[in-house]
Design an enzyme around this catalytic site. Structure first.
Site, mmCIF file in Angstrom:
data_model
loop_
_atom_site.group_PDB
_atom_site.id
_atom_site.type_symbol
_atom_site.label_atom_id
_atom_site.label_comp_id
_atom_site.label_asym_id
_atom_site.label_seq_id
_atom_site.Cartn_x
_atom_site.Cartn_y
_atom_site.Cartn_z
ATOM 1 N N CYS A 72 -7.767 18.601 -5.765
ATOM 2 C CA CYS A 72 -6.659 18.762 -6.702
ATOM 3 C C CYS A 72 -6.477 17.469 -7.498
ATOM 4 O O CYS A 72 -6.441 16.385 -6.925
ATOM 5 C CB CYS A 72 -5.382 19.095 -5.944
ATOM 6 N N CYS B 221 -3.642 22.323 -7.620
ATOM 7 C CA CYS B 221 -3.241 23.284 -6.599
ATOM 8 C C CYS B 221 -2.551 24.483 -7.238
ATOM 9 O O CYS B 221 -1.688 24.332 -8.097
ATOM 10 C CB CYS B 221 -2.246 22.659 -5.622
#
Lengths: 382, 284
Positions: free
Chosen positions: B239, B264
């Protein structure tokens, strides 16, 4: 630095404000009243009541106003309201034979007892834009005949029109008494099961005819029209004649347990269509005519006729006919796709976010392409 | 305070009872699709009417509700459904997975493992895993009754023959306790292993009038073959905001040149990690 998009909440509020403004339109133009919609857009109101499955012209007018004239949206508003209402009881079956008819025609007999009544129909109008209606106020009002002339016009339109309420026998009854049409005996009231309620029990297949008719009565006018039209063009053809089409008001009676008898609680406008369908007979049935039935709330001939054709087509099994594989003969296909609130919801939901699903598809496609490229290179090397 | 004129959580009590019975039946026969008399709700079919009805029948005033769509609490439809329950049930809401007693979701399972006592409610568009192999409901119900799942295995096999892999990326079919084949709703297959959970999982399909359920710790197996085992793939990147490597990621186009960023999809998971001081490449 990248910041994740936020503000869904504010966007929704702003969108709702904009919607309210767009709904109102130019504030210099007077706002529509519910009475105007109810009285002057009566066929829109009828459709919203029929497919919303709730008889209330004022609420239907409100829904049309709130939906900016989008009738499926208005039908949805009515359905979502109706779902919260308690079911106080079931009325007695309405007696359409006692209908106070505003319109009643038969395409199978030139004249029938009770007469043919054209009523308020578009059928023989020339579809020329009437620019007099564009001139608001005086000019438009001038086209409405004064009451004395209206009475005379009504007398011309049908001999029954001025005779007041009286029972008007169903045209198909004459064929019934001769035995040339498949009989439809009323169920034994002692043993008849209460009618099913599509809104209270999940639709399970195969459905019996009462449940099918209930679903069709709520079904989308356009969908039924398309299906019925397809059968006329040969996909599950059933050779229909309009035995009778009638529009008018019937009394609604409710049994009051405390009183021990039925009380008239009001009246509703209905459109009823009975078709006479050609049928040569099969191994199971002698040659005779068969029936299709359509009943719709309000004035909606198009839908009532379409419903009768669809009803008749769905009876192939009961009448021992062959399944030709036409869509109109497929009960599951017809019933699962007739509801426009369901259909439009599922159709339009694909505009909601699908990032996650799309992302997983994207990665899969990339991986498969990578794999294909690798094996292509391997083959070239060999 | 809940909206005047409506019962707690919108639905009337007899309707809730009918839905609760369907839920209990679903929990008793994991993976079996229970028909229920779905009501018309004040949001359109396809917007989560099944999930909303299940949530409405499940909520009690002491509950804390979290609503996510695509893993995020702030997507428009998640906001709209959360507001609906604030309005008609007056329950507390949260974005924190661990603090919620009921979580309604569309297309994701939260990254934070769920605990006993939590309920996860899924919105389901097409509950029938066999639907696109057999369009008739009458037929598919018979196939489930007879445990006739050969057609599904043939389809997966054909995928492998054609593409060298099973070409289903979301709504990947599972078998529940060795009996019913079930559609886990359109979650990415990355989430499938999380279907074995300590929480109660309820699935509601409003338009299709079906409810099904997974009791806690139910054995849920993603369909596969011995020589082609199930692979819960995801984007091969950490992420960009919190640096997580084990979370499902959204791909975001960030500039006109087509530059990409992976972040995310579970916004609560990402925020929690960042609050703990974890930093990804784009946040440095």
């Amino acid at each position: 630095m990248y910041v994740a998009v936020k503000g869904g909440e504010r966007a929704i509020d702003a969108a709702h404000d904009w919607l309210a403004e767009a709904r109102r339109g130019d504030p210099a133009v007077p706002e529509l009243t519910l009475a105007q919609i109810r009285e002057q857009l009566a066929l829109s109101v009828a459709r919203v009541m029929a497919e919303g499955a709730l008889h209330d012209p004022d609420l239907a007018a409100l829904a049309i106003k709130q939906a900016r004239g989008d009738l499926i949206e208005a039908i949805f508003l009515i359905r979502a309201y109706k779902t919260t209402l308690p079911r106080l009881g079931a009325s007695r079956p309405v007696e359409t034979g006692a209908m106070l008819c505003a319109r009643r025609i038969s395409a199978t007999f030139k004249d029938v007892p009770g007469g043919q009544i054209l009523g308020p129909t578009f059928d023989y109008t020339h579809r020329l834009l009437d620019f007099a209606l564009a001139a608001e106020g005086g000019a438009a009002d001038a086209r409405v005949p004064d009451p004395a002339q209206a009475d005379a016009a009504q007398a011309d339109a049908g001999p029954q029109a001025d005779a007041g309420p009286q029972a008007m026998p169903h045209v198909l009854g004459y064929l019934d008494s001769e035995g040339v049409i498949q009989p439809e005996p009323p169920p034994d009231p002692e043993h008849a099961a209460p009618p099913p309620d599509l809104t209270r029990q999940p639709l399970e297949l195969p459905a019996d005819r009462p449940l099918r008719l209930q679903a069709l009565a709520r079904g989308d006018e356009g969908f039924l029209l398309g299906l019925a039209y397809s059968s006329q063009r040969g996909y599950g053809r059933n050779h229909p004649f309009v035995g009778e089409l009638r529009i008018g008001t019937v009394a609604v009676e409710l049994d009051i347990p405390e009183l021990g008898f039925a009380v008239e609680i009001g009246s509703v406008e209905l459109t009823e269509c009975e078709t006479v369908n050609q049928f040569a007979g099969s191994k199971a049935e002698p040659a005779r005519f068969t029936r299709g039935y359509g009943l719709v709330m309000g004035q909606s001939e198009r839908k009532a006729i379409a419903m009768a054709l669809v009803d008749r087509a769905l009876r192939w099994h009961e009448l021992g006919q062959d399944d030709t594989g036409a869509p109109i003969q497929d009960e599951e296909f017809v019933l699962m796709h007739a509801d426009n609130v369901q259909a439009t919801g599922f159709l339009e939901h694909i505009k909601l976010p699908h990032y996650v699903d799309f992302q997983s598809e994207l990665e899969l496609v990339r991986r498969l392409r990578r794999k294909a490229a690798e094996s292509g290179r391997r083959e070239a090397a060999e | 305070m809940s909206e005047a004129g409506y019962n707690f959580a919108y639905l009337d009590e007899p309707t809730k009872r009918m839905i609760r019975r369907a839920i209990l039946k679903g929990l008793a026969i994991p993976g079996y699709q229970v028909p229920f008399a779905s009501r018309e709700m004040p949001m359109p079919y396809g917007w989560g009417t099944g999930g909303v009805q299940v949530t409405a029948a499940t909520l009690v005033p002491e509950d804390t509700l979290k609503v996510i769509d695509q893993g995020a609490d702030d997507t428009t439809n998640a906001v709209s459904i959360r507001r609906f329950f604030q309005r008609v049930a007056g329950v507390a809401t949260t974005t924190r997975t661990a603090q919620a007693s009921v979580i309604q979701t569309r297309h994701r399972i939260p990254e934070t493992p769920l605990a006993e006592g939590q309920i996860l409610v899924y919105q389901v568009p097409i509950p029938e895993p066999l639907r696109f192999l057999e369009p008739s409901e009458t037929e598919t119900r018979k196939m489930h009754a007879l445990e006739e799942y050969g057609l599904m295995h043939v389809r997966l096999y054909e995928d492998i023959a054609r593409h060298g892999a099973i070409a289903t990326a979301y709504a990947y079919p599972v078998q529940v306790e060795g009996r019913y084949v079930m559609d886990p709703s359109p979650i990415p297959k990355f989430d499938n292993p999380k279907l074995k959970s300590a929480a109660i999982q309820l699935f509601g399909a409003g338009r299709e009038q079906r409810i099904y359920a997974l009791p806690p710790h139910t054995r849920v197996v993603s369909l596969d073959f011995e020589d082609h085992p199930f692979d819960p793939a995801k984007a091969d990147a950490p992420c960009a905001l919190c640096g997580a490597t084990g979370a499902y990621l959204d791909e975001v186009v960030v500039d006109d040149a087509g530059g990409r960023l992976f972040v995310c999809s579970d916004t609560d998971y990402c925020e929690t990690r960042r609050a703990e001081g974890r930093v990804g490449a784009a946040a440095e």
